[in-house]
Write a protein that holds these residues in place. Sequence first.
Motif, PDB file in Angstrom:
ATOM      1  N   PRO A 164      49.227  20.378  48.022  1.00 32.92           N
ATOM      2  CA  PRO A 164      50.492  20.863  48.595  1.00 32.92           C
ATOM      3  C   PRO A 164      51.672  20.594  47.658  1.00 32.92           C
ATOM      4  CG  PRO A 164      49.281  19.551  50.199  1.00 32.92           C
ATOM      5  CD  PRO A 164      48.568  19.402  48.885  1.00 32.92           C
ATOM      6  N   LEU A 165      52.676  21.436  47.739  1.00 28.30           N
ATOM      7  CA  LEU A 165      53.887  21.274  46.942  1.00 28.30           C
ATOM      8  C   LEU A 165      54.535  19.933  47.271  1.00 28.30           C
ATOM      9  CD1 LEU A 165      55.889  22.614  44.955  1.00 28.30           C
ATOM     10  CD2 LEU A 165      57.058  23.549  46.945  1.00 28.30           C
ATOM     11  N   LEU A 166      54.827  19.153  46.256  1.00 32.40           N
ATOM     12  CA  LEU A 166      55.397  17.819  46.395  1.00 32.40           C
ATOM     13  C   LEU A 166      54.515  16.883  47.217  1.00 32.40           C
ATOM     14  CD1 LEU A 166      59.134  18.795  47.029  1.00 32.40           C
ATOM     15  CD2 LEU A 166      58.058  18.202  44.840  1.00 32.40           C
ATOM     16  N   GLY A 167      53.251  17.244  47.363  1.00 29.41           N
ATOM     17  CA  GLY A 167      52.302  16.408  48.088  1.00 29.41           C
ATOM     18  C   GLY A 167      52.377  16.513  49.599  1.00 29.41           C
ATOM     19  N   ILE A 168      53.358  17.248  50.125  1.00 31.11           N
ATOM     20  CA  ILE A 168      53.509  17.315  51.584  1.00 31.11           C
ATOM     21  C   ILE A 168      53.783  18.711  52.139  1.00 31.11           C
ATOM     22  CG2 ILE A 168      54.298  14.937  51.879  1.00 31.11           C
ATOM     23  CD1 ILE A 168      57.177  16.065  51.964  1.00 31.11           C
ATOM     24  N   LEU A 169      54.232  19.632  51.306  1.00 28.41           N
ATOM     25  CA  LEU A 169      54.640  20.948  51.798  1.00 28.41           C
ATOM     26  C   LEU A 169      53.497  21.955  51.696  1.00 28.41           C
ATOM     27  CD1 LEU A 169      58.205  21.138  50.231  1.00 28.41           C
ATOM     28  CD2 LEU A 169      57.588  20.516  52.565  1.00 28.41           C
ATOM     29  N   GLY A 170      52.901  22.282  52.829  1.00 34.26           N
ATOM     30  CA  GLY A 170      51.817  23.249  52.873  1.00 34.26           C
ATOM     31  C   GLY A 170      50.456  22.586  52.810  1.00 34.26           C
ATOM     32  N   PRO A 171      49.424  23.374  53.015  1.00 37.72           N
ATOM     33  CA  PRO A 171      48.060  22.840  52.993  1.00 37.72           C
ATOM     34  C   PRO A 171      47.466  22.873  51.583  1.00 37.72           C
ATOM     35  CG  PRO A 171      48.003  25.124  53.630  1.00 37.72           C
ATOM     36  CD  PRO A 171      49.466  24.759  53.455  1.00 37.72           C
ATOM     37  N   GLN A 172      46.322  22.221  51.428  1.00 37.18           N
ATOM     38  CA  GLN A 172      45.555  22.389  50.202  1.00 37.18           C
ATOM     39  C   GLN A 172      45.033  23.822  50.208  1.00 37.18           C
ATOM     40  OE1 GLN A 172      42.484  19.385  50.629  1.00 37.18           O
ATOM     41  NE2 GLN A 172      43.509  18.112  49.114  1.00 37.18           N
ATOM     42  N   LYS A 173      44.878  24.405  49.028  1.00 38.34           N
ATOM     43  CA  LYS A 173      44.407  25.785  48.955  1.00 38.34           C
ATOM     44  C   LYS A 173      43.641  25.989  47.663  1.00 38.34           C
ATOM     45  CE  LYS A 173      48.832  27.140  47.087  1.00 38.34           C
ATOM     46  NZ  LYS A 173      50.098  27.739  47.313  1.00 38.34           N
ATOM     47  N   ILE A 174      42.934  27.091  47.618  1.00 41.98           N
ATOM     48  CA  ILE A 174      42.158  27.449  46.434  1.00 41.98           C
ATOM     49  C   ILE A 174      42.408  28.921  46.131  1.00 41.98           C
ATOM     50  CG2 ILE A 174      39.844  27.747  45.488  1.00 41.98           C
ATOM     51  CD1 ILE A 174      38.957  25.405  47.213  1.00 41.98           C
ATOM     52  N   ASN A 175      42.763  29.219  44.892  1.00 40.57           N
ATOM     53  CA  ASN A 175      42.936  30.591  44.443  1.00 40.57           C
ATOM     54  C   ASN A 175      41.539  31.157  44.194  1.00 40.57           C
ATOM     55  OD1 ASN A 175      43.149  32.793  42.397  1.00 40.57           O
ATOM     56  ND2 ASN A 175      45.330  32.402  42.693  1.00 40.57           N
ATOM     57  N   VAL A 176      41.149  32.148  44.966  1.00 43.85           N
ATOM     58  CA  VAL A 176      39.787  32.685  44.906  1.00 43.85           C
ATOM     59  C   VAL A 176      39.491  33.340  43.558  1.00 43.85           C
ATOM     60  CG1 VAL A 176      38.124  34.240  45.992  1.00 43.85           C
ATOM     61  CG2 VAL A 176      39.779  33.042  47.388  1.00 43.85           C
ATOM     62  N   LEU A 177      40.454  34.049  43.004  1.00 40.80           N
ATOM     63  CA  LEU A 177      40.249  34.686  41.704  1.00 40.80           C
ATOM     64  C   LEU A 177      39.963  33.639  40.637  1.00 40.80           C
ATOM     65  CD1 LEU A 177      40.287  37.103  39.762  1.00 40.80           C
ATOM     66  CD2 LEU A 177      42.776  36.878  39.663  1.00 40.80           C
ATOM     67  N   GLU A 178      40.799  32.605  40.571  1.00 39.85           N
ATOM     68  CA  GLU A 178      40.589  31.556  39.572  1.00 39.85           C
ATOM     69  C   GLU A 178      39.274  30.813  39.816  1.00 39.85           C
ATOM     70  OE1 GLU A 178      44.130  29.167  39.696  1.00 39.85           O
ATOM     71  OE2 GLU A 178      45.355  30.742  38.795  1.00 39.85           O
ATOM     72  N   LEU A 179      38.931  30.597  41.079  1.00 37.35           N
ATOM     73  CA  LEU A 179      37.670  29.934  41.421  1.00 37.35           C
ATOM     74  C   LEU A 179      36.485  30.767  40.954  1.00 37.35           C
ATOM     75  CD1 LEU A 179      36.084  27.671  42.873  1.00 37.35           C
ATOM     76  CD2 LEU A 179      36.366  28.994  44.988  1.00 37.35           C
ATOM     77  N   ASN A 180      36.519  32.063  41.177  1.00 32.86           N
ATOM     78  CA  ASN A 180      35.408  32.925  40.762  1.00 32.86           C
ATOM     79  C   ASN A 180      35.318  33.076  39.244  1.00 32.86           C
ATOM     80  OD1 ASN A 180      34.203  33.386  43.268  1.00 32.86           O
ATOM     81  ND2 ASN A 180      35.610  35.051  43.728  1.00 32.86           N
ATOM     82  N   ILE A 181      36.459  33.045  38.576  1.00 33.12           N
ATOM     83  CA  ILE A 181      36.441  33.075  37.104  1.00 33.12           C
ATOM     84  C   ILE A 181      35.792  31.786  36.586  1.00 33.12           C
ATOM     85  CG2 ILE A 181      37.894  32.984  35.042  1.00 33.12           C
ATOM     86  CD1 ILE A 181      39.790  34.959  36.509  1.00 33.12           C
ATOM     87  N   ALA A 182      36.177  30.652  37.177  1.00 33.46           N
ATOM     88  CA  ALA A 182      35.563  29.376  36.803  1.00 33.46           C
ATOM     89  C   ALA A 182      34.068  29.359  37.141  1.00 33.46           C
ATOM     90  CB  ALA A 182      36.275  28.221  37.490  1.00 33.46           C
ATOM     91  N   LEU A 183      33.704  29.991  38.227  1.00 35.65           N
ATOM     92  CA  LEU A 183      32.301  30.088  38.620  1.00 35.65           C
ATOM     93  C   LEU A 183      31.497  30.881  37.583  1.00 35.65           C
ATOM     94  CD1 LEU A 183      30.141  29.598  40.848  1.00 35.65           C
ATOM     95  CD2 LEU A 183      30.946  31.702  41.927  1.00 35.65           C
ATOM     96  N   ASP A 184      32.062  31.982  37.126  1.00 36.15           N
ATOM     97  CA  ASP A 184      31.385  32.773  36.087  1.00 36.15           C
ATOM     98  C   ASP A 184      31.273  32.015  34.767  1.00 36.15           C
ATOM     99  OD1 ASP A 184      30.769  35.005  37.578  1.00 36.15           O
ATOM    100  OD2 ASP A 184      32.564  36.128  36.997  1.00 36.15           O
ATOM    101  N   ALA A 185      32.203  31.101  34.516  1.00 34.76           N
ATOM    102  CA  ALA A 185      32.197  30.341  33.258  1.00 34.76           C
ATOM    103  C   ALA A 185      31.177  29.187  33.280  1.00 34.76           C
ATOM    104  CB  ALA A 185      33.591  29.785  32.976  1.00 34.76           C
ATOM    105  N   LEU A 186      30.634  28.862  34.467  1.00 37.15           N
ATOM    106  CA  LEU A 186      29.628  27.792  34.540  1.00 37.15           C
ATOM    107  C   LEU A 186      28.398  28.184  33.749  1.00 37.15           C
ATOM    108  CD1 LEU A 186      29.622  26.655  38.270  1.00 37.15           C
ATOM    109  CD2 LEU A 186      30.533  25.412  36.315  1.00 37.15           C
ATOM    110  N   LYS A 187      27.813  27.212  33.081  1.00 39.14           N
ATOM    111  CA  LYS A 187      26.579  27.478  32.333  1.00 39.14           C
ATOM    112  C   LYS A 187      25.380  27.133  33.190  1.00 39.14           C
ATOM    113  CE  LYS A 187      28.797  28.652  28.679  1.00 39.14           C
ATOM    114  NZ  LYS A 187      29.150  29.968  28.531  1.00 39.14           N
TER     115      LYS A 187
END
Length: 186
Positions: free
Chosen positions: A163-186
């Motif tokens: 979260p922004l400043l550790g308190i504003l909003g929930p934890q989140k995951i950017n799906v595009l970046e996650l899938n790009i990282a997933l494709d980069a796994l060996k």
Amino acid sequence: MKTNLLPSIILTTVLLVLLCGAYPLLMWGIAKVSPNSGEGFTVETTNGKNYVNIGQTFNSDKYFWSRSSAVEYNAAGSGASNKATNNAEYLAEVEKRIEDFMTKNPEVKKEDIPVDLITASGSGLDPNISVQAAKIQIARIAKSRGIEVSRLEQLVAEQTQQPLLGILGPQKINVLELNIALDALK
């Protein structure tokens, strides 16, 4: 009548200058000093391909799925369905999403499906999902790709944005970046 006409013309002129000139220029100036000069964000893959950082369609078993979109991720027509939660058509769409998710993820109980995987975002372009929405998909992806569950859990943890400043909003995951990282796994 004359006592009201002149103040009305002055007020209209002042508001016209403020709202059609000064305010847009102020917003443009703020955008220009913001990261990426207000031009939006792109995500670059390891092979040099660029993606716009808005919601994308991922429906393959080997990828993390995004939130649904009422506008099919069309940035020119951002928006929600505007249907009430008791609308029969809306309820049918949500039930179809639940059915589709459970078909591809049979080990998941209906009550465990995070709401962000079965409802569309307000803009229809949200690139993020909750951490729980990512974790609940790990078993399907591990099976599809032949990757250890623990490695995918680690990847999800690495891609989790706090979260922004550790308190504003929930934890989140950017799906595009996650899938790009997933494709980069060996």
